[in-house]
Design a protein around this motif. Structure first.
Motif, short mmCIF file in Angstrom:
data_model
loop_
_atom_site.label_atom_id
_atom_site.label_comp_id
_atom_site.label_asym_id
_atom_site.label_seq_id
_atom_site.Cartn_x
_atom_site.Cartn_y
_atom_site.Cartn_z
N LYS A 82 9.74 34.55 2.09
CA LYS A 82 9.66 35.21 3.40
C LYS A 82 9.56 36.73 3.23
O LYS A 82 8.86 37.40 3.99
N ARG A 83 10.21 37.26 2.20
CA ARG A 83 10.12 38.70 1.94
C ARG A 83 8.66 39.11 1.67
O ARG A 83 8.19 40.11 2.19
N ILE A 84 7.97 38.31 0.87
CA ILE A 84 6.56 38.58 0.59
C ILE A 84 5.74 38.50 1.88
O ILE A 84 4.83 39.30 2.11
N GLU A 85 6.08 37.55 2.72
CA GLU A 85 5.38 37.41 4.00
C GLU A 85 5.53 38.68 4.85
O GLU A 85 4.55 39.17 5.44
N TYR A 86 6.75 39.22 4.88
CA TYR A 86 6.99 40.44 5.68
C TYR A 86 6.29 41.64 5.07
O TYR A 86 5.70 42.47 5.78
N LEU A 87 6.35 41.74 3.75
CA LEU A 87 5.67 42.85 3.06
C LEU A 87 4.16 42.76 3.27
O LEU A 87 3.49 43.79 3.47
N ASP A 88 3.63 41.56 3.23
CA ASP A 88 2.20 41.35 3.45
C ASP A 88 1.79 41.83 4.84
O ASP A 88 0.75 42.49 5.01
N THR A 89 2.60 41.47 5.85
CA THR A 89 2.30 41.89 7.22
C THR A 89 2.29 43.41 7.34
O THR A 89 1.37 43.99 7.96
N LEU A 90 3.29 44.06 6.77
CA LEU A 90 3.35 45.52 6.82
C LEU A 90 2.16 46.15 6.11
O LEU A 90 1.58 47.14 6.58
N LEU A 91 1.77 45.58 4.97
CA LEU A 91 0.65 46.13 4.21
C LEU A 91 -0.66 46.02 4.99
O LEU A 91 -1.52 46.91 4.92
N VAL A 92 -0.82 44.94 5.76
CA VAL A 92 -2.01 44.78 6.60
C VAL A 92 -2.11 45.93 7.60
O VAL A 92 -3.19 46.51 7.79
N TYR A 93 -1.00 46.30 8.21
CA TYR A 93 -1.01 47.40 9.19
C TYR A 93 -1.18 48.75 8.50
O TYR A 93 -1.81 49.66 9.05
N VAL A 94 -0.60 48.88 7.32
CA VAL A 94 -0.77 50.13 6.57
C VAL A 94 -2.26 50.37 6.28
O VAL A 94 -2.77 51.50 6.39
N ARG A 95 -2.97 49.31 5.92
CA ARG A 95 -4.36 49.45 5.51
C ARG A 95 -5.36 49.28 6.66
O ARG A 95 -6.57 49.28 6.43
N ASN A 96 -4.82 49.10 7.84
CA ASN A 96 -5.68 49.03 9.03
C ASN A 96 -5.13 49.98 10.09
O ASN A 96 -4.49 49.55 11.07
N PRO A 97 -5.38 51.28 9.92
CA PRO A 97 -4.78 52.29 10.81
C PRO A 97 -5.18 52.18 12.28
O PRO A 97 -4.50 52.72 13.15
N LYS A 98 -6.26 51.46 12.54
CA LYS A 98 -6.69 51.33 13.94
C LYS A 98 -5.89 50.26 14.68
O LYS A 98 -5.96 50.15 15.90
N ARG A 99 -5.15 49.45 13.93
CA ARG A 99 -4.32 48.41 14.56
C ARG A 99 -2.94 48.98 14.86
O ARG A 99 -2.29 49.55 13.98
N SER A 100 -2.49 48.81 16.08
CA SER A 100 -1.17 49.32 16.47
C SER A 100 -0.13 48.21 16.35
O SER A 100 -0.30 47.12 16.91
N MET A 101 0.93 48.52 15.64
CA MET A 101 1.97 47.51 15.40
C MET A 101 3.04 47.53 16.48
O MET A 101 3.58 46.49 16.86
#
Length: 262
Positions: A82-101
């Motif tokens: 689950k930790r990897i899942e959360y880190l993965d989600t955060l990394l997606v937003y980090v690398r997609n600056p046009k997406r608002s979290m």
């Protein structure tokens, strides 16, 4: 019985039957020796029986300990997956600056990263038997050797988990400390995985009303290069932990099968 043998000896001597007496004496010695050997054999059998019972009890208790270890390893596997899942989600937003979290979602996915695991091992049965020297008489030497290696290798799990903890403390917490935590609500900990119930903590924080007009600039953290570096570093350490857990689970299952087939 002693009086009976003494009577025979006296009778033979009194009748000057020395040859018969000598043969009788030799026979009596042989009889005593045989009696001693039988007694020793009985003692040996008794000791072997006691050792067998002790060994069977030992492995029965080891199975119980391994079952507890197995449940812990399942929890550790779930926690780190689950930790990897959360880190993965955060990394997606980090690398997609046009997406608002959004601050609430950011808080929910960042909050579980504060938590790490202190590993537990159930080795009392093994360590107690080892301390008492019980292994000296046990027959399953190869199995004992593998069990010894299994418990010794627990340090690999400890080191892997503590690596994540140190990284959280040295990298993640300093980054997050730049963001005021007034955004926290009773739902901030929804994704947190922890052996103890932590909901009371989030309820308590949420119960204290925040009247400050603060701009929770989580985007600034998402766009910080060091945050991406942290996510990737944490992910690498977490994958390493999952690998260690998998290896230990496989070894544990092999040990259980061998003990059950004894």
């Amino acid at each position: 019985m002693i009086k009976f043998f003494r009577k025979i000896r006296i009778q033979l001597l009194s009748e000057n039957k020395f040859t018969k007496y000598l043969l009788y004496a030799i026979g009596e010695i042989i009889l005593v020796v045989v009696g001693i050997l039988i007694a020793l054999q009985i003692d040996t059998w008794n000791d072997q029986r006691k050792t067998k019972i002790a060994e069977e009890k030992f492995f029965k208790n080891i199975l119980l300990d391994l079952e507890k270890d197995s449940e812990k390893l399942k929890y550790y596997n779930h926690f780190h997956a689950k930790r990897i899942e959360y880190l993965d989600t955060l990394l997606v937003y980090v690398r997609n600056p046009k997406r608002s979290m959004g601050i609430e979602k950011f808080g929910k996915y960042a909050e579980p990263l504060y938590y790490s695991v202190n590993p537990t091992i159930y080795s009392r049965t093994f360590e107690s038997a080892k301390t008492m020297g019980a292994f000296n008489n046990f027959k399953g030497k190869e199995l004992l050797k593998d069990l010894s290696q299994y418990y010794a290798d627990f340090v690999l799990i400890e080191n892997s988990f503590s690596s994540i903890t140190r990284f959280v403390e040295s990298q993640f917490e300093p980054l997050m400390n730049t963001l005021p935590e007034g955004y926290m609500t009773e739902n901030t900990g929804d994704l947190v995985i922890n052996e103890e119930n932590v909901q009371e903590f989030y309820d308590k924080v949420a119960s204290i009303k925040d009247n400050r007009a603060i701009n929770y600039d989580y985007e600034r953290i998402l766009r910080t290069p060091s945050f991406e570096n942290y996510i990737i570093g944490d992910m690498g350490r977490t994958y390493n932990a999952l690998g260690k857990i998998k290896v230990r689970q496989e070894l544990l299952n092999r040990l259980k099968n061998r003990i059950e087939q004894k």
